[in-house]
Design an enzyme around this catalytic site. Structure first.
Site, PDB file in Angstrom:
ATOM      1  CE  LYS A   1     -13.029  -6.638   1.714  1.00  0.00           C
ATOM      2  NZ  LYS A   1     -11.763  -6.178   1.090  1.00  0.00           N
TER       3      LYS A   1
ATOM      4  CG  HIS B   1      -1.942  -0.977   1.353  1.00  0.00           C
ATOM      5  ND1 HIS B   1      -2.135  -1.765   2.468  1.00  0.00           N
ATOM      6  CD2 HIS B   1      -2.912  -1.341   0.475  1.00  0.00           C
ATOM      7  CE1 HIS B   1      -3.174  -2.561   2.268  1.00  0.00           C
ATOM      8  NE2 HIS B   1      -3.659  -2.334   1.073  1.00  0.00           N
TER       9      HIS B   1
ATOM     10  NE  ARG C   1      -2.618  -7.315  -4.313  1.00  0.00           N
ATOM     11  CZ  ARG C   1      -3.411  -7.770  -3.360  1.00  0.00           C
ATOM     12  NH1 ARG C   1      -2.932  -7.927  -2.144  1.00  0.00           N
ATOM     13  NH2 ARG C   1      -4.665  -8.088  -3.595  1.00  0.00           N
TER      14      ARG C   1
ATOM     15  CB  SER D   1      -4.420  -6.359   4.586  1.00  0.00           C
ATOM     16  OG  SER D   1      -3.940  -5.139   4.131  1.00  0.00           O
TER      17      SER D   1
END
Ligand code: PNS
Length: 170
Positions: free
Chosen positions: A49, A25, A98, A136
């Site tokens: 989440k 990030h 990514r 994460s």
């Protein structure tokens, strides 16, 4: 002579859950900070989440990690991203890509956001290749299971993660 247009501050929003911020990030944010006058990091509440850190904790960690970036501001948001973009008069939204596996979801979000607001532009930036496997979710899993995550997250995040994992396990 500079025109009114060229003098306008070009803001972009970098939204995400950031639960917690990783070196990936941070790398994307540093790249974005060179491209725009101001970057607003927008921390989504994302209750669905079930985040490990509260939005306030996530925002504070980002502020600590980005103290060296003078054109970065951190906000929390709980509504539609398009509304925040309108409110902040941002010219673009930055997202990190990514791998190809990220693309489908990102493409869907970019097109949905453009459907909601025709002027919405999404700019995809790729992090340094060393960080492309970091997420994460995986960092939290490794930390929960006692693995060393020092090379994936900034120092302040590492300390917070170790503390939080111990707190949750109690
Ligand atoms: O880091 P994440 O979890 O991939 O970030 C996803 C995020 C927060 C950018 C996305 O869920 C979002 O924009 N949420 C705000 C609500 C919204 O506008 N939803 C419609 C977008 S398609």
């Amino acid at each position: 002579m500079a025109t009114a247009q060229s003098q306008a501050v070009r803001k972009a929003i970098y939204p995400g859950s950031f639960d917690p911020m990783t070196f990936g990030h941070l790398d994307v944010l540093e790249r974005a900070a060179q491209l725009f006058d101001e970057i607003i990091v927008a921390v989504a509440f994302n209750r669905s989440k079930g985040p490990l850190f509260s939005s306030e904790e996530r925002a504070t960690l980002i502020e600590q990690c980005t103290a060296h970036l003078k054109n970065v501001r951190v906000v929390r948001f709980d509504g539609l991203l398009v509304d925040l973009v309108r409110q902040e008069k941002a010219v673009a939204v930055v997202r990190g890509l990514r791998a190809v596996s990220d693309f489908e979801f990102e493409f869907q979000m970019a097109l949905m956001n453009r459907k909601l607001e025709a002027s919405f532009e999404t700019l995809f930036l790729t992090p340094k290749e060393d960080y492309t496997y970091i997420s994460s979710r995986i960092v939290k899993e490794v930390a929960r299971l006692g693995g060393d995550v020092a090379s994936f997250v900034p120092g302040v995040v590492l300390e917070a993660l170790v503390r939080k994992v111990a707190e949750v396990a109690r």
